[in-house]
Design a protein around this motif. Structure first.
Motif, PDB file in Angstrom:
ATOM      1  N   ASP A  35       0.821  -1.213   0.000  1.00 50.50           N
ATOM      2  CA  ASP A  35       0.000   0.000   0.000  1.00 50.50           C
ATOM      3  C   ASP A  35       0.855   1.265   0.000  1.00 50.50           C
ATOM      4  N   VAL A  36       2.101   1.133   0.462  1.00 51.55           N
ATOM      5  CA  VAL A  36       3.058   2.235   0.442  1.00 51.55           C
ATOM      6  C   VAL A  36       4.064   1.952  -0.674  1.00 51.55           C
ATOM      7  N   ALA A  37       4.316   2.936  -1.506  1.00 51.15           N
ATOM      8  CA  ALA A  37       5.208   2.762  -2.660  1.00 51.15           C
ATOM      9  C   ALA A  37       6.666   2.612  -2.235  1.00 51.15           C
ATOM     10  N   PRO A  38       7.401   1.733  -2.911  1.00 54.44           N
ATOM     11  CA  PRO A  38       8.850   1.691  -2.707  1.00 54.44           C
ATOM     12  C   PRO A  38       9.484   2.914  -3.366  1.00 54.44           C
ATOM     13  N   ASP A  39      10.738   3.177  -3.025  1.00 55.48           N
ATOM     14  CA  ASP A  39      11.411   4.354  -3.569  1.00 55.48           C
ATOM     15  C   ASP A  39      12.864   4.006  -3.847  1.00 55.48           C
ATOM     16  N   MET A  40      13.285   4.133  -5.063  1.00 55.95           N
ATOM     17  CA  MET A  40      14.650   3.901  -5.514  1.00 55.95           C
ATOM     18  C   MET A  40      15.003   2.413  -5.512  1.00 55.95           C
ATOM     19  N   PHE A  41      16.128   2.109  -6.148  1.00 55.05           N
ATOM     20  CA  PHE A  41      16.688   0.761  -6.135  1.00 55.05           C
ATOM     21  C   PHE A  41      18.193   0.899  -6.286  1.00 55.05           C
ATOM     22  N   TRP A  42      18.927  -0.181  -6.036  1.00 52.23           N
ATOM     23  CA  TRP A  42      20.383  -0.128  -5.947  1.00 52.23           C
ATOM     24  C   TRP A  42      21.013  -1.318  -6.652  1.00 52.23           C
ATOM     25  N   PHE A  43      22.258  -1.113  -7.119  1.00 52.89           N
ATOM     26  CA  PHE A  43      23.040  -2.198  -7.692  1.00 52.89           C
ATOM     27  C   PHE A  43      24.351  -2.342  -6.933  1.00 52.89           C
ATOM     28  N   GLY A  83      -3.221  -0.940  -3.438  1.00 54.62           N
ATOM     29  CA  GLY A  83      -4.273  -1.929  -3.626  1.00 54.62           C
ATOM     30  C   GLY A  83      -4.246  -2.593  -4.990  1.00 54.62           C
ATOM     31  N   ILE A  84      -3.453  -2.051  -5.904  1.00 52.97           N
ATOM     32  CA  ILE A  84      -3.343  -2.615  -7.250  1.00 52.97           C
ATOM     33  C   ILE A  84      -1.903  -3.051  -7.511  1.00 52.97           C
ATOM     34  N   ASP A  85      -0.960  -2.126  -7.304  1.00 52.27           N
ATOM     35  CA  ASP A  85       0.442  -2.428  -7.587  1.00 52.27           C
ATOM     36  C   ASP A  85       1.049  -3.322  -6.513  1.00 52.27           C
ATOM     37  N   ASP A  86       2.083  -4.068  -6.919  1.00 56.22           N
ATOM     38  CA  ASP A  86       2.742  -5.019  -6.032  1.00 56.22           C
ATOM     39  C   ASP A  86       4.186  -5.189  -6.483  1.00 56.22           C
ATOM     40  N   ILE A  87       4.870  -6.209  -6.016  1.00 54.58           N
ATOM     41  CA  ILE A  87       6.269  -6.406  -6.379  1.00 54.58           C
ATOM     42  C   ILE A  87       6.432  -6.622  -7.884  1.00 54.58           C
ATOM     43  N   ARG A  88       5.476  -7.263  -8.528  1.00 54.09           N
ATOM     44  CA  ARG A  88       5.560  -7.430  -9.990  1.00 54.09           C
ATOM     45  C   ARG A  88       5.523  -6.082 -10.692  1.00 54.09           C
ATOM     46  N   SER A  89       4.649  -5.199 -10.241  1.00 51.07           N
ATOM     47  CA  SER A  89       4.562  -3.850 -10.821  1.00 51.07           C
ATOM     48  C   SER A  89       5.878  -3.113 -10.639  1.00 51.07           C
ATOM     49  N   TYR A  90       6.455  -3.232  -9.440  1.00 46.52           N
ATOM     50  CA  TYR A  90       7.694  -2.516  -9.168  1.00 46.52           C
ATOM     51  C   TYR A  90       8.849  -3.083  -9.983  1.00 46.52           C
ATOM     52  N   MET A  91       8.899  -4.377 -10.137  1.00 43.31           N
ATOM     53  CA  MET A  91       9.955  -4.982 -10.955  1.00 43.31           C
ATOM     54  C   MET A  91       9.817  -4.548 -12.420  1.00 43.31           C
ATOM     55  N   ALA A  92       8.601  -4.411 -12.902  1.00 47.26           N
ATOM     56  CA  ALA A  92       8.381  -3.910 -14.268  1.00 47.26           C
ATOM     57  C   ALA A  92       8.846  -2.455 -14.383  1.00 47.26           C
ATOM     58  N   TYR A  93       8.608  -1.672 -13.337  1.00 50.87           N
ATOM     59  CA  TYR A  93       9.067  -0.280 -13.310  1.00 50.87           C
ATOM     60  C   TYR A  93      10.594  -0.223 -13.351  1.00 50.87           C
ATOM     61  N   ILE A  94      11.255  -1.066 -12.554  1.00 52.75           N
ATOM     62  CA  ILE A  94      12.716  -1.123 -12.551  1.00 52.75           C
ATOM     63  C   ILE A  94      13.224  -1.480 -13.942  1.00 52.75           C
ATOM     64  N   ARG A  95      12.607  -2.484 -14.556  1.00 49.00           N
ATOM     65  CA  ARG A  95      13.014  -2.884 -15.915  1.00 49.00           C
ATOM     66  C   ARG A  95      12.886  -1.723 -16.884  1.00 49.00           C
TER      67      ARG A  95
END
Length: 103
Positions: A35-43, A83-95
């Motif tokens: 329900d709370v959006a993730p922010d940023m990612f790292w390598f 309520g809609i987005d999830d880890i799959r949505s976030y992984m698609a965003y990262i891609r």
């Protein structure tokens, strides 16, 4: 770590035109996710473009999980649908961010 759930993916494939070809990806999920959006990612290793062009907002390294990570400062909050987005949505965003950096 710091109230976040840390997810690492070893050998995450990067887009053609980026180096290295695969890298360890770190995603930090906030309390309240999804329900709370993730922010940023790292390598784990610095990602660079093959043509030498600097990838915007990747110049900062941060310590997480006892080591240094290249931060990709990308913010999905305004696009996140609780309520809609999830880890799959976030992984698609990262891609999509990775593909854009390679273009």
């Amino acid at each position: 770590e710091g109230g976040m759930v840390c997810l690492t993916i070893k050998e995450y494939p990067l887009a053609a035109g980026l180096s290295p070809a695969a890298n360890e990806l770190l995603v930090r999920l906030p309390s309240g996710f999804p329900d709370v959006a993730p922010d940023m990612f790292w390598f784990a290793e610095p990602v660079t473009r093959s043509d030498g062009t600097v990838i915007p907002a990747t110049q900062v390294n941060e310590p997480h999980l006892g080591r240094s990570w290249q931060r990709w400062s990308r913010h999905i909050a305004g696009q996140w649908r609780p309520g809609i987005d999830d880890i799959r949505s976030y992984m698609a965003y990262i891609r999509s961010c990775i593909n854009k950096a390679a273009a």
